[in-house]
Write an enzyme that holds these catalytic residues in place. Structure first.
Site, PDB file in Angstrom:
ATOM      1  CB  CYS A  95      -0.954   0.446   1.467  1.00  0.00           C
ATOM      2  SG  CYS A  95      -1.769   0.867   1.132  1.00  0.00           S
ATOM      3  CB  CYS A 137      -0.484   1.924   3.927  1.00  0.00           C
ATOM      4  SG  CYS A 137      -2.263   1.560   3.606  1.00  0.00           S
ATOM      5  CG  ASP A 138       3.304   0.995   4.705  1.00  0.00           C
ATOM      6  OD1 ASP A 138       2.877   1.657   5.365  1.00  0.00           O
ATOM      7  OD2 ASP A 138       3.336  -0.089   3.558  1.00  0.00           O
TER       8      ASP A 138
END
Length: 302
Positions: free
Chosen positions: A130, A133-134
């Site tokens: 993701c 997300c990261d």
């Protein structure tokens, strides 16, 4: 006992909840990881009719809020077993039993992995699925994205705004993404396409430090120094818990047509978890509404 049990809190499941609650039915949505589904990983949604652009998280938050305001019940628990009962259906999740008169499967799909040695070990230590997300953890560094579809190019475009250089690795000689995404990618100077290559090895001990790439035409290998790898090579269904209840196809998707009816009376399938040719936000929402209306009709007849 609920009128409807819905497994999956993504676009399909939450849309089904909205339609079912508006029809006056009691609804419980069970979600195994995070409400919102795959769309929360999209930095920008530009193909939802009537909306120029919205972040995936904002879209999902709005849908969740709408369903909760209408009276939907929700549990953050993963369903591990399902069976038919005399009064309908019973689901096991988080060590508890939940009962409903009818069932909608909206389990979506999960990220497909590369199946490389140490991939699991390095997950969260440089290997991610993701970008939204990261990605911020690797700002200013060199990164790589594996994949050639829309998800991969969207990830690369997002990361290009954070990272120094983004290598886009695809095993074919051309990308499979929408032309608009390809054009956007070509307009970013810090995205470096690496076509006809696949990731065959992960380097680094405690954290990722590089990749081994193999040329799909010649078999020649090369090393690529990066601090992170974002895998975007598609999804696979997560329907194992329901294999004894409904018929699945060879790839594990629930067999259901445009009416969302499955092989088991009273069970409906909506969204990416069912057999279909197009898996998009719009088709997930459409499935959710169709499945909910069909389930409500089923309830009114029994």
């Amino acid at each position: 006992m609920y009128d409807l049990l819905i497994v999956g809190g993504g676009t399909a499941g939450l849309t089904a909840a909205v339609y079912a609650r508006r029809a006056g039915k009691s609804v419980l949505v069970l979600e195994g990881s995070a409400f919102g589904g795959q769309i929360t990983a999209s930095p920008l949604v530009e193909n939802w009719p009537g909306t120029k652009a919205v972040s995936g998280i904002s879209f999902a938050d709005g849908l969740m809020e709408q369903a909760l305001d209408l009276g939907m019940d929700a549990e953050l628990e993963r369903v591990t077993a399902a069976q038919r009962t005399e009064g309908g259906f019973s689901l096991t999740a988080g060590g508890r039993e939940f009962e409903g008169r009818t069932l909608i499967l909206a389990t979506g799909a999960k990220h497909r992995k590369l199946d490389l040695p140490r991939e699991e070990e390095l997950s969260g230590q440089g290997v991610s699925y993701c970008a939204v997300c990261d990605g911020a953890f690797f700002a200013g560094q060199d990164t790589a994205v594996a994949g050639g579809g829309d998800a991969a190019l969207q990830s690369a475009l997002f990361l290009s705004g954070l990272c120094r250089r983004v290598y886009l690795i695809h095993r074919r000689d051309q990308f499979r993404a929408e032309p608009s995404h390809v054009r956007a990618m070509e307009g970013r100077a810090n995205i470096v396409p690496l076509l006809s290559r696949r990731v065959t090895g992960l380097r680094g001990e405690e954290a990722l430090t590089g990749l081994e790439l193999t040329d799909t035409a010649t078999g020649k290998t090369e090393e690529l120094a990066v601090s992170s790898l974002f895998v975007a090579v598609g999804q696979e269904p997560d329907n194992g818990a329901f294999a004894s209840l409904v018929e699945l196809d060879g790839a594990g998707y629930v067999k259901a047509g445009e009416d969302c009816r499955t092989s088991c009376p009273g069970v409906f399938a909506a969204g990416d978890c069912r057999t279909k040719t197009l898996r998009q936000l719009t088709t997930a929402a459409a499935d959710g509404s169709v499945a909910a209306v069909a389930a409500c009709g089923w309830l009114d007849q029994i």
